[in-house]
Design a protein around this motif. Structure first.
Motif, PDB file in Angstrom:
ATOM      1  N   TYR A 215       0.849  -1.188   0.000  1.00 15.04           N
ATOM      2  CA  TYR A 215       0.000   0.000   0.000  1.00 15.04           C
ATOM      3  C   TYR A 215       0.887   1.241   0.000  1.00 15.04           C
ATOM      4  CZ  TYR A 215       1.221  -0.099   4.974  1.00 15.04           C
ATOM      5  OH  TYR A 215       1.918  -0.122   6.152  1.00 15.04           O
ATOM      6  N   ILE A 216       0.282   2.391  -0.253  1.00 14.57           N
ATOM      7  CA  ILE A 216       1.064   3.634  -0.298  1.00 14.57           C
ATOM      8  C   ILE A 216       0.991   4.334   1.048  1.00 14.57           C
ATOM      9  CG2 ILE A 216       1.207   5.939  -1.322  1.00 14.57           C
ATOM     10  CD1 ILE A 216       0.427   4.748  -3.959  1.00 14.57           C
ATOM     11  N   SER A 217       2.158   4.537   1.643  1.00 15.25           N
ATOM     12  CA  SER A 217       2.272   5.184   2.945  1.00 15.25           C
ATOM     13  C   SER A 217       2.885   6.573   2.768  1.00 15.25           C
ATOM     14  CB  SER A 217       3.134   4.332   3.874  1.00 15.25           C
ATOM     15  OG  SER A 217       3.361   4.999   5.097  1.00 15.25           O
ATOM     16  N   LEU A 218       2.270   7.568   3.380  1.00 13.22           N
ATOM     17  CA  LEU A 218       2.761   8.946   3.326  1.00 13.22           C
ATOM     18  C   LEU A 218       3.093   9.448   4.729  1.00 13.22           C
ATOM     19  CD1 LEU A 218       0.053  10.442   0.907  1.00 13.22           C
ATOM     20  CD2 LEU A 218       2.293   9.516   0.278  1.00 13.22           C
ATOM     21  N   ARG A 219       3.880  10.524   4.793  1.00  9.30           N
ATOM     22  CA  ARG A 219       4.198  11.170   6.072  1.00  9.30           C
ATOM     23  C   ARG A 219       3.427  12.481   6.153  1.00  9.30           C
ATOM     24  NH1 ARG A 219       9.054  10.333   3.911  1.00  9.30           N
ATOM     25  NH2 ARG A 219       9.494  12.594   3.922  1.00  9.30           N
ATOM     26  N   LYS A 220       3.054  12.865   7.358  1.00 16.33           N
ATOM     27  CA  LYS A 220       2.214  14.056   7.517  1.00 16.33           C
ATOM     28  C   LYS A 220       2.934  15.343   7.138  1.00 16.33           C
ATOM     29  CE  LYS A 220       3.240  14.717  12.453  1.00 16.33           C
ATOM     30  NZ  LYS A 220       2.668  14.843  13.813  1.00 16.33           N
ATOM     31  N   GLU A 221       4.271  15.350   7.209  1.00 11.20           N
ATOM     32  CA  GLU A 221       5.023  16.569   6.889  1.00 11.20           C
ATOM     33  C   GLU A 221       5.303  16.708   5.389  1.00 11.20           C
ATOM     34  OE1 GLU A 221       8.044  13.430   8.278  1.00 11.20           O
ATOM     35  OE2 GLU A 221       6.074  14.212   8.925  1.00 11.20           O
ATOM     36  N   MET A 222       4.922  15.720   4.594  1.00  8.20           N
ATOM     37  CA  MET A 222       5.098  15.809   3.144  1.00  8.20           C
ATOM     38  C   MET A 222       4.153  16.840   2.549  1.00  8.20           C
ATOM     39  SD  MET A 222       5.398  11.747   2.169  1.00  8.20           S
ATOM     40  CE  MET A 222       5.691  12.013   0.427  1.00  8.20           C
ATOM     41  N   THR A 223       4.574  17.457   1.450  1.00 16.63           N
ATOM     42  CA  THR A 223       3.664  18.332   0.715  1.00 16.63           C
ATOM     43  C   THR A 223       2.855  17.493  -0.269  1.00 16.63           C
ATOM     44  OG1 THR A 223       5.247  18.760  -1.056  1.00 16.63           O
ATOM     45  CG2 THR A 223       5.310  20.234   0.865  1.00 16.63           C
ATOM     46  N   VAL A 224       1.807  18.105  -0.813  1.00 19.95           N
ATOM     47  CA  VAL A 224       0.984  17.417  -1.805  1.00 19.95           C
ATOM     48  C   VAL A 224       1.826  17.026  -3.015  1.00 19.95           C
ATOM     49  CG1 VAL A 224      -0.910  17.731  -3.453  1.00 19.95           C
ATOM     50  CG2 VAL A 224      -1.187  18.478  -1.076  1.00 19.95           C
ATOM     51  N   ALA A 225       2.730  17.938  -3.409  1.00 21.61           N
ATOM     52  CA  ALA A 225       3.602  17.657  -4.558  1.00 21.61           C
ATOM     53  C   ALA A 225       4.489  16.451  -4.286  1.00 21.61           C
ATOM     54  CB  ALA A 225       4.462  18.886  -4.877  1.00 21.61           C
ATOM     55  N   ASP A 226       5.028  16.358  -3.056  1.00 27.75           N
ATOM     56  CA  ASP A 226       5.873  15.219  -2.679  1.00 27.75           C
ATOM     57  C   ASP A 226       5.072  13.918  -2.712  1.00 27.75           C
ATOM     58  OD1 ASP A 226       8.037  16.886  -2.266  1.00 27.75           O
ATOM     59  OD2 ASP A 226       7.607  17.154  -0.126  1.00 27.75           O
TER      60      ASP A 226
ATOM     61  N   LEU B 105      -5.208  15.634  -5.751  1.00 24.21           N
ATOM     62  CA  LEU B 105      -5.257  16.274  -7.064  1.00 24.21           C
ATOM     63  C   LEU B 105      -5.965  17.624  -7.040  1.00 24.21           C
ATOM     64  CD1 LEU B 105      -6.055  13.169  -9.302  1.00 24.21           C
ATOM     65  CD2 LEU B 105      -3.845  14.295  -8.979  1.00 24.21           C
ATOM     66  N   THR B 106      -6.812  17.835  -6.045  1.00 20.44           N
ATOM     67  CA  THR B 106      -7.569  19.091  -5.984  1.00 20.44           C
ATOM     68  C   THR B 106      -6.996  20.083  -4.975  1.00 20.44           C
ATOM     69  OG1 THR B 106      -9.107  18.065  -4.397  1.00 20.44           O
ATOM     70  CG2 THR B 106      -9.733  18.036  -6.730  1.00 20.44           C
ATOM     71  N   ALA B 107      -5.952  19.680  -4.239  1.00 21.39           N
ATOM     72  CA  ALA B 107      -5.336  20.575  -3.247  1.00 21.39           C
ATOM     73  C   ALA B 107      -4.111  21.262  -3.848  1.00 21.39           C
ATOM     74  CB  ALA B 107      -4.933  19.772  -2.012  1.00 21.39           C
ATOM     75  N   GLY B 108      -3.733  22.370  -3.253  1.00 23.54           N
ATOM     76  CA  GLY B 108      -2.543  23.081  -3.701  1.00 23.54           C
ATOM     77  C   GLY B 108      -1.291  22.264  -3.464  1.00 23.54           C
ATOM     78  N   GLU B 109      -0.339  22.334  -4.380  1.00 28.27           N
ATOM     79  CA  GLU B 109       0.860  21.493  -4.284  1.00 28.27           C
ATOM     80  C   GLU B 109       1.704  21.771  -3.050  1.00 28.27           C
ATOM     81  OE1 GLU B 109       3.121  21.748  -7.833  1.00 28.27           O
ATOM     82  OE2 GLU B 109       1.704  20.571  -9.024  1.00 28.27           O
ATOM     83  N   SER B 110       1.612  22.983  -2.495  1.00 32.97           N
ATOM     84  CA  SER B 110       2.445  23.337  -1.339  1.00 32.97           C
ATOM     85  C   SER B 110       1.803  22.980  -0.001  1.00 32.97           C
ATOM     86  CB  SER B 110       2.748  24.840  -1.365  1.00 32.97           C
ATOM     87  OG  SER B 110       1.529  25.578  -1.309  1.00 32.97           O
ATOM     88  N   ARG B 111       0.560  22.551  -0.047  1.00 36.59           N
ATOM     89  CA  ARG B 111      -0.122  22.209   1.211  1.00 36.59           C
ATOM     90  C   ARG B 111       0.454  20.928   1.801  1.00 36.59           C
ATOM     91  NH1 ARG B 111      -6.496  22.543   1.324  1.00 36.59           N
ATOM     92  NH2 ARG B 111      -5.974  22.456   3.559  1.00 36.59           N
ATOM     93  N   LEU B 112       0.444  20.864   3.125  1.00 31.38           N
ATOM     94  CA  LEU B 112       0.971  19.690   3.812  1.00 31.38           C
ATOM     95  C   LEU B 112      -0.100  18.599   3.892  1.00 31.38           C
ATOM     96  CD1 LEU B 112       2.883  21.367   6.790  1.00 31.38           C
ATOM     97  CD2 LEU B 112       3.854  20.510   4.648  1.00 31.38           C
ATOM     98  N   ILE B 113       0.351  17.358   3.897  1.00 30.07           N
ATOM     99  CA  ILE B 113      -0.567  16.213   4.024  1.00 30.07           C
ATOM    100  C   ILE B 113      -1.348  16.310   5.327  1.00 30.07           C
ATOM    101  CG2 ILE B 113      -0.693  13.697   4.265  1.00 30.07           C
ATOM    102  CD1 ILE B 113      -0.112  14.664   1.427  1.00 30.07           C
TER     103      ILE B 113
END
Length: 450
Positions: free
Chosen positions: A142-153, A189-197
């Motif tokens: 599965y795909i795991s993300l970190r909360k401090e990542m940006t949307v672009a990341d 896909l609908t959030a700004g690229e600089s926003r944090l997860i």
């Protein structure tokens, strides 16, 4: 838009006979793996092998996953080790585990040898979970993300690893392997690229445990309309997901098992035609034998009322009707309650609500049947009011008793940890046959002082 006509087995055979492999390969690319498996079932062994070798690695892996165990074993005999490794590399780990569970030990060894060390470790981990548990059917990819990542990341990571994941529509936010939130691809896909997860993730997560029953987990997915549900271990660490396609298979298997049990047949994982005559007989004979022997009680009770039947032989003619009606009424109630238990609509705590409702239904149904049957008896048996009254009262009593037994027994089975489907038509009918005879002869002997 008109749907394209599917490639049939006859068309595939024609391509093979004409040795038109290039055009066949192109046609196979447009065919869904499930439809291809259906077509391949009508081919002989040599033709199946030719078709299978025309598929790309990705298509071959999907087709291999959808095959039944007999077709898989047949292909494994012909595949080289390198071909087998290519297929295993393309399969998801949970699908590999499903395949291994159906294969004999010698085939399992060969399949495991075709996987790398990391995959074998993952497979062994899944195989250690109890059968029918969420852990045994989960996918650890599965795909795991970190909360401090940006949307672009996050989008970049999905592009990099998404090809090897069974689903990318829901991503999971973890911290030291602890699940802290979920993010849908739509939100990314609908959030700004600089926003944090952390800003867009949903912290209200629905999850299940590795040891939860797989049917319960499948029902959760169905209830909440999830694409996948995260699975946590006893330390609250996220270890995998169960996807909606796996949940559908679980519900299908559980429904098939319940239908078999309700019909008095031992559950069998093989298909109808894939099961031998002897195995079919074995699966059915045990229940039939138990029900046959239990009917001995009914015979003994009938013997007890020989004197009453000798005085009024006409009483015998009503026994099949009463027993049949009682069995049918009990089966109706048990079927509805079993269905309610299966979908979570009814629980054991509702037993008195269910009983009260069934009693009211029984009174209405019983009165209707009693009136119709009473009129029939009155007309056919020389306007015998006593006989019509006795049979009418018996009908109401039998229907009421059948409805109560039919609704209570599945609930009690569920409370005791048994499959409620056990308390279905064959068993309830046998119980009600005995009870119906007792009620019937007690009423008619009281009416006619026999």
């Amino acid at each position: 838009m008109e749907q394209e006509q599917k490639l049939t087995a006859d068309q595939i055979i024609k391509f093979l006979e004409e040795r038109n492999f290039k055009e066949l390969k192109e046609e196979l690319e447009n065919l869904h793996p499930v439809d291809l498996v259906d077509a391949m079932e009508e081919l002989d062994k040599k033709q199946r092998m030719l078709v299978f070798r025309l598929l790309s690695k990705e298509e071959a892996a999907e087709v291999f996953t959808d095959m039944n165990s007999d077709m898989r074993e047949e292909l494994l005999e012909a595949l080289t080790d390198s071909e087998l490794k290519e297929i295993m590399d393309e399969m998801y780990v949970d699908d590999t585990v499903d395949v291994l569970e159906e294969m004999p030990a010698n085939v399992v060894d060969r399949l495991l040898m075709a996987t790398d060390e990391e995959t074998r470790k993952q497979i062994n981990t899944l195989l250690q979970y109890p059968e029918d548990s969420a852990g045994s059917i989960m996918n650890i990819e599965y795909i795991s993300l970190r909360k401090e990542m940006t949307v672009a990341d996050a989008i970049l990571k999905i592009r990099q690893v998404g090809i090897n994941r069974e689903t990318i529509y829901t991503c999971y936010v973890t911290e030291k392997r602890k699940l802290i939130g979920v993010v849908d691809v739509k939100d990314l896909l609908t959030a700004g690229e600089s926003r944090l997860i952390e800003e867009i993730m949903d912290e209200n997560v629905i999850y299940a445990r590795t040891l939860d029953d797989q049917e319960q987990v499948a029902n959760q997915i169905n209830k909440y309309g999830l694409v996948a549900i995260p699975i946590l271990d006893h330390e609250d660490c996220m270890v995998g997901i169960v996807t909606v396609d796996d949940a559908m298979l679980v519900l299908q298997d559980e429904t098939t098992e319940d239908i078999s049990i309700m019909a008095g047949v031992s559950p069998n994982e093989d298909s109808y035609f894939g099961t031998s005559v002897f195995q079919h007989a074995k699966n059915r004979s045990l229940w039939l034998m138990l029900l046959m022997l239990s009917a001995t009680v009914t015979g003994e009770i009938l013997g007890h009322y020989e004197d009453a039947m000798a005085v009024m032989p006409v009483l015998i003619t009503f026994i099949p009707m009463l027993m049949g009606t009682g069995g049918n009424c009990g089966s109706q109630s048990s079927t509805l309650v079993i269905r309610g238990l299966a979908v979570g609509e009814i629980e054991f705590k509702d037993i008195f609500r269910v009983l009260f409702k069934e009693i009211r239904v029984a009174v209405v149904v019983g009165l209707m049947l009693a009136v119709v049957n009473g009129l029939r008896i009155y007309i056919m048996y020389d306007q015998n009011v006593m006989l019509a009254g006795a049979l009418g009262l018996t009908m109401i009593a039998v229907v009421s008793m059948a409805k109560c037994i039919g609704c209570v027994l599945p609930l009690l089975a569920k409370k005791l940890g048994l499959d409620p489907a056990i308390m279905a038509a064959p068993l309830i009918t046998t119980i009600l046959d005995t009870c119906t005879i007792l009620v019937y002869f007690n009423i008619v002997t009281a009416f006619f002082h026999l």
